[in-house]
Scaffold this motif. Structure first.
Motif, PDB file in Angstrom:
ATOM      1  N   ALA A 175       0.854  -0.933  -0.117  1.00 44.69           N
ATOM      2  CA  ALA A 175       0.017   0.264  -0.148  1.00 44.69           C
ATOM      3  C   ALA A 175       0.738   1.193   0.025  1.00 44.69           C
ATOM      4  O   ALA A 175       2.059   1.246   0.665  1.00 44.69           O
ATOM      5  CB  ALA A 175      -1.038  -0.026   1.196  1.00 44.69           C
ATOM      6  N   THR A 176       0.473   2.227  -0.652  1.00 47.27           N
ATOM      7  CA  THR A 176       0.989   3.529  -0.463  1.00 47.27           C
ATOM      8  C   THR A 176       1.151   4.170   0.821  1.00 47.27           C
ATOM      9  O   THR A 176       0.353   4.413   1.372  1.00 47.27           O
ATOM     10  CB  THR A 176       0.661   4.615  -1.710  1.00 47.27           C
ATOM     11  OG1 THR A 176       0.099   3.593  -2.850  1.00 47.27           O
ATOM     12  CG2 THR A 176       1.642   5.559  -2.080  1.00 47.27           C
ATOM     13  N   LEU A 177       2.530   4.580   1.298  1.00 45.44           N
ATOM     14  CA  LEU A 177       2.705   5.367   2.496  1.00 45.44           C
ATOM     15  C   LEU A 177       2.769   6.660   2.079  1.00 45.44           C
ATOM     16  O   LEU A 177       2.016   7.532   2.764  1.00 45.44           O
ATOM     17  CB  LEU A 177       3.964   4.727   3.228  1.00 45.44           C
ATOM     18  CG  LEU A 177       3.958   3.664   3.861  1.00 45.44           C
ATOM     19  CD1 LEU A 177       5.443   3.495   4.393  1.00 45.44           C
ATOM     20  CD2 LEU A 177       3.091   3.967   5.167  1.00 45.44           C
ATOM     21  N   ASP A 178       3.433   6.876   1.105  1.00 46.96           N
ATOM     22  CA  ASP A 178       3.782   8.454   0.778  1.00 46.96           C
ATOM     23  C   ASP A 178       4.130   8.581  -0.800  1.00 46.96           C
ATOM     24  O   ASP A 178       4.789   7.774  -1.316  1.00 46.96           O
ATOM     25  CB  ASP A 178       4.895   8.924   1.600  1.00 46.96           C
ATOM     26  CG  ASP A 178       5.741   9.897   1.110  1.00 46.96           C
ATOM     27  OD1 ASP A 178       6.616   9.850   0.291  1.00 46.96           O
ATOM     28  OD2 ASP A 178       5.730  11.253   1.636  1.00 46.96           O
ATOM     29  N   LEU A 179       3.612   9.533  -1.324  1.00 46.58           N
ATOM     30  CA  LEU A 179       4.028   9.559  -2.790  1.00 46.58           C
ATOM     31  C   LEU A 179       4.121  11.219  -3.175  1.00 46.58           C
ATOM     32  O   LEU A 179       3.251  12.094  -2.663  1.00 46.58           O
ATOM     33  CB  LEU A 179       2.966   9.285  -3.671  1.00 46.58           C
ATOM     34  CG  LEU A 179       2.900   9.134  -5.232  1.00 46.58           C
ATOM     35  CD1 LEU A 179       4.099   7.954  -5.493  1.00 46.58           C
ATOM     36  CD2 LEU A 179       1.847   8.771  -6.080  1.00 46.58           C
ATOM     37  N   ARG A 180       5.356  11.576  -3.648  1.00 41.74           N
ATOM     38  CA  ARG A 180       5.428  12.855  -4.302  1.00 41.74           C
ATOM     39  C   ARG A 180       5.598  12.677  -5.544  1.00 41.74           C
ATOM     40  O   ARG A 180       6.307  12.161  -6.158  1.00 41.74           O
ATOM     41  CB  ARG A 180       6.927  13.408  -3.696  1.00 41.74           C
ATOM     42  CG  ARG A 180       7.307  14.903  -4.000  1.00 41.74           C
ATOM     43  CD  ARG A 180       8.386  15.251  -3.632  1.00 41.74           C
ATOM     44  NE  ARG A 180       9.118  16.509  -4.227  1.00 41.74           N
ATOM     45  CZ  ARG A 180       9.396  17.531  -3.900  1.00 41.74           C
ATOM     46  NH1 ARG A 180       9.102  17.640  -2.642  1.00 41.74           N
ATOM     47  NH2 ARG A 180       9.539  18.659  -4.663  1.00 41.74           N
ATOM     48  N   ILE A 181       4.735  13.877  -6.173  1.00 46.85           N
ATOM     49  CA  ILE A 181       4.848  14.181  -7.710  1.00 46.85           C
ATOM     50  C   ILE A 181       5.515  15.465  -7.954  1.00 46.85           C
ATOM     51  O   ILE A 181       4.828  16.560  -7.289  1.00 46.85           O
ATOM     52  CB  ILE A 181       3.465  13.873  -8.389  1.00 46.85           C
ATOM     53  CG1 ILE A 181       3.076  12.487  -7.643  1.00 46.85           C
ATOM     54  CG2 ILE A 181       3.490  13.757  -9.756  1.00 46.85           C
ATOM     55  CD1 ILE A 181       1.844  12.063  -8.329  1.00 46.85           C
ATOM     56  N   ASP A 182       6.337  15.458  -8.765  1.00 47.46           N
ATOM     57  CA  ASP A 182       6.701  16.840  -9.446  1.00 47.46           C
ATOM     58  C   ASP A 182       6.169  17.058 -10.866  1.00 47.46           C
ATOM     59  O   ASP A 182       6.522  16.021 -11.723  1.00 47.46           O
ATOM     60  CB  ASP A 182       8.206  16.955  -9.389  1.00 47.46           C
ATOM     61  CG  ASP A 182       8.730  16.916  -8.080  1.00 47.46           C
ATOM     62  OD1 ASP A 182       8.753  17.970  -7.497  1.00 47.46           O
ATOM     63  OD2 ASP A 182       9.249  16.030  -7.580  1.00 47.46           O
ATOM     64  N   TYR A 183       5.603  18.091 -11.223  1.00 51.74           N
ATOM     65  CA  TYR A 183       5.124  18.119 -12.504  1.00 51.74           C
ATOM     66  C   TYR A 183       5.951  19.177 -13.215  1.00 51.74           C
ATOM     67  O   TYR A 183       6.123  20.338 -12.973  1.00 51.74           O
ATOM     68  CB  TYR A 183       3.626  18.868 -12.321  1.00 51.74           C
ATOM     69  CG  TYR A 183       2.696  17.996 -11.633  1.00 51.74           C
ATOM     70  CD1 TYR A 183       2.025  16.914 -12.431  1.00 51.74           C
ATOM     71  CD2 TYR A 183       2.432  17.849 -10.330  1.00 51.74           C
ATOM     72  CE1 TYR A 183       1.069  16.032 -11.890  1.00 51.74           C
ATOM     73  CE2 TYR A 183       1.440  17.264  -9.807  1.00 51.74           C
ATOM     74  CZ  TYR A 183       0.939  16.297 -10.535  1.00 51.74           C
ATOM     75  OH  TYR A 183       0.094  15.396  -9.763  1.00 51.74           O
ATOM     76  N   MET A 184       6.526  18.598 -14.310  1.00 49.25           N
ATOM     77  CA  MET A 184       7.649  19.472 -15.252  1.00 49.25           C
ATOM     78  C   MET A 184       6.810  20.226 -16.320  1.00 49.25           C
ATOM     79  O   MET A 184       7.307  21.352 -16.517  1.00 49.25           O
ATOM     80  CB  MET A 184       8.545  18.510 -15.672  1.00 49.25           C
ATOM     81  CG  MET A 184       9.686  18.269 -15.171  1.00 49.25           C
ATOM     82  SD  MET A 184       9.632  16.697 -14.269  1.00 49.25           S
ATOM     83  CE  MET A 184       9.287  16.979 -12.429  1.00 49.25           C
ATOM     84  N   ARG A 185       5.918  19.712 -16.623  1.00 47.58           N
ATOM     85  CA  ARG A 185       5.130  20.374 -18.092  1.00 47.58           C
ATOM     86  C   ARG A 185       3.815  19.591 -18.386  1.00 47.58           C
ATOM     87  O   ARG A 185       3.747  18.477 -17.693  1.00 47.58           O
ATOM     88  CB  ARG A 185       6.059  20.252 -19.223  1.00 47.58           C
ATOM     89  CG  ARG A 185       6.219  18.908 -19.870  1.00 47.58           C
ATOM     90  CD  ARG A 185       7.058  19.115 -21.068  1.00 47.58           C
ATOM     91  NE  ARG A 185       7.532  17.566 -21.610  1.00 47.58           N
ATOM     92  CZ  ARG A 185       6.609  16.941 -22.490  1.00 47.58           C
ATOM     93  NH1 ARG A 185       5.529  17.429 -23.006  1.00 47.58           N
ATOM     94  NH2 ARG A 185       7.255  15.743 -22.667  1.00 47.58           N
ATOM     95  N   GLY A 186       2.790  20.229 -18.968  1.00 52.84           N
ATOM     96  CA  GLY A 186       1.631  19.690 -19.331  1.00 52.84           C
ATOM     97  C   GLY A 186       1.804  18.663 -20.523  1.00 52.84           C
ATOM     98  O   GLY A 186       2.772  18.882 -21.298  1.00 52.84           O
ATOM     99  N   ALA A 187       1.252  17.598 -20.447  1.00 50.61           N
ATOM    100  CA  ALA A 187       1.398  16.342 -21.556  1.00 50.61           C
ATOM    101  C   ALA A 187       0.909  17.052 -22.628  1.00 50.61           C
ATOM    102  O   ALA A 187      -0.006  18.049 -22.970  1.00 50.61           O
ATOM    103  CB  ALA A 187       0.573  15.338 -21.320  1.00 50.61           C
ATOM    104  N   THR A 188       1.519  16.635 -23.931  1.00 53.42           N
ATOM    105  CA  THR A 188       0.866  17.560 -25.302  1.00 53.42           C
ATOM    106  C   THR A 188      -0.420  16.783 -25.760  1.00 53.42           C
ATOM    107  O   THR A 188      -0.473  15.594 -25.511  1.00 53.42           O
ATOM    108  CB  THR A 188       1.986  17.010 -26.421  1.00 53.42           C
ATOM    109  OG1 THR A 188       3.239  17.404 -26.089  1.00 53.42           O
ATOM    110  CG2 THR A 188       1.694  17.764 -27.575  1.00 53.42           C
ATOM    111  N   PRO A 189      -1.344  17.716 -25.797  1.00 50.37           N
ATOM    112  CA  PRO A 189      -2.911  17.236 -26.354  1.00 50.37           C
ATOM    113  C   PRO A 189      -2.627  16.108 -27.417  1.00 50.37           C
ATOM    114  O   PRO A 189      -2.018  16.411 -28.358  1.00 50.37           O
ATOM    115  CB  PRO A 189      -3.474  18.383 -26.475  1.00 50.37           C
ATOM    116  CG  PRO A 189      -2.748  19.664 -25.803  1.00 50.37           C
ATOM    117  CD  PRO A 189      -1.494  18.861 -25.771  1.00 50.37           C
ATOM    118  N   GLY A 190      -3.495  15.048 -27.246  1.00 50.01           N
ATOM    119  CA  GLY A 190      -3.487  14.270 -28.415  1.00 50.01           C
ATOM    120  C   GLY A 190      -2.590  12.956 -28.141  1.00 50.01           C
ATOM    121  O   GLY A 190      -2.761  11.861 -28.766  1.00 50.01           O
ATOM    122  N   GLN A 191      -1.625  12.914 -27.314  1.00 55.04           N
ATOM    123  CA  GLN A 191      -0.303  12.133 -27.149  1.00 55.04           C
ATOM    124  C   GLN A 191      -0.595  10.996 -25.858  1.00 55.04           C
ATOM    125  O   GLN A 191      -1.122  11.600 -25.039  1.00 55.04           O
ATOM    126  CB  GLN A 191       0.896  12.652 -27.002  1.00 55.04           C
ATOM    127  CG  GLN A 191       1.005  13.550 -28.250  1.00 55.04           C
ATOM    128  CD  GLN A 191       2.724  13.951 -28.168  1.00 55.04           C
ATOM    129  OE1 GLN A 191       3.473  13.917 -27.352  1.00 55.04           O
ATOM    130  NE2 GLN A 191       3.168  14.639 -29.108  1.00 55.04           N
TER     131      GLN A 191
END
Lengths: 152, 155
Positions: free
Chosen positions: A95-111
């Motif tokens: 089970a997940t204890l802890d999750l950190r997510i860093d967002y670099m950029r938006g995904a390209t639409p359509g891909q």
């Protein structure tokens, strides 16, 4: 997310049609992944990769058509838990204890978005994971690090 | 959405966001407004489940819900900070830089609630803490801290 074994077992699943069938069943058994249209690409030895085709109903920014970060976080968490289960360490559940997510950029639409998680270290009770998401352009969309419980 | 009466201009912006962003609608998230206090509401649906055998909300869904609540808290606070200003045509939302989620207990197959608190509010960046619960407000099932890039004028 909590996962139990028998859904994802060991290292023998990267090859052949049995593995392909298994991989498909694995994500189909998780309602949220099925609803998102996630597909498992490969799994084994603590590394799991999945893909998610573009869909208009998952858009988080109507102005640009970029997929919501939340859908990416589901991919990261799923691949992370699956990577723990696929690690050659006799894990019965996680089970997940802890999750950190860093967002670099938006995904390209359509891909299609891809995510790959690696369980790079495991102790008796804890597993450590890092993950990466990208699209047709190989620059990362997001990275994640997480710690997961190890049920034996 | 909010309780009672015709929605003011600002409240209308909030409902336009909840209804106009496809993923917010897909996930089933709404925002409950009491005065200026905002609560995120995640309406339970079987598609939110992360494991069919041990029925619990998917951790990624929990993360998405916490993030959405934090983002809306920033947008709403920004909107309310200058009551004299003309409301913009649509809610201006910040971009998520990072989010760290603690999973405290399994999310039960039922509605969930979340409330965000802005820890630091700057010209460019905001730091936000957000908590989620189900049965009891003081029994959290998840919490998160995140950094956000503030919407810049001209966005």
């Amino acid at each position: 997310m909590r996962l139990v074994l028998n859904l994802l077992h060991g290292n023998d699943m990267c090859m052949g049609s049995r593995a392909a069938e298994f991989a498909r069943d694995f994500l189909n058994s998780i309602p949220q992944c099925k609803a998102l249209g996630m597909e498992l690409v490969s799994a084994g030895d603590g590394v799991v990769e999945a893909r998610m085709p573009y869909r208009a109903d998952l858009v988080g920014d109507p102005d640009t058509g970029v997929i919501a970060g939340g859908a990416v976080s589901v991919m990261m968490d799923t691949c992370g838990g699956a990577a723990v289960l696929s690690h050659a360490g006799g894990v019965a559940g996680t089970a997940t204890l802890d999750l950190r997510i860093d967002y670099m950029r938006g995904a390209t639409p359509g891909q299609t978005i891809r995510a790959r998680a690696t369980c790079y270290h495991m102790t008796r009770h804890v597993a450590f994971v890092r993950a990466l998401a990208w699209d047709d352009d190989e620059r990362p969309i997001a990275t994640a690090t997480g710690s997961f419980t190890v049920d034996r | 959405m909010s309780s009672g009466g015709a929605p003011s201009g600002r409240e209308a912006l909030l409902s336009a966001f909840a209804e106009g962003v496809p993923y917010v609608r897909w996930l089933g998230v709404g925002f409950d407004l009491r005065g200026e206090e905002l609560t995120g509401v995640l309406r339970y649906d079987p598609k939110l489940i992360g494991n069919a055998r041990r029925v619990a909300l998917h951790g990624g869904v929990t993360a998405a819900f916490l993030e959405m609540t934090a983002v809306i808290e920033i947008a709403w606070t920004s909107l309310c900070s200058d009551p004299e200003a003309t409301a913009p045509a649509r809610l201006r939302v910040p971009k998520t830089i990072d989010l760290t989620v603690d999973y405290l207990r399994p999310g039960l197959p039922q509605d969930a609630f979340a409330r965000a608190r802005i820890i630091r509010w700057g010209r460019r960046y905001a730091s936000v803490h957000v908590e989620a619960w189900q049965d009891a407000r003081d029994r959290l099932f998840a919490q998160a801290t995140g950094h956000f890039l503030m919407p810049q004028s001209g966005d």
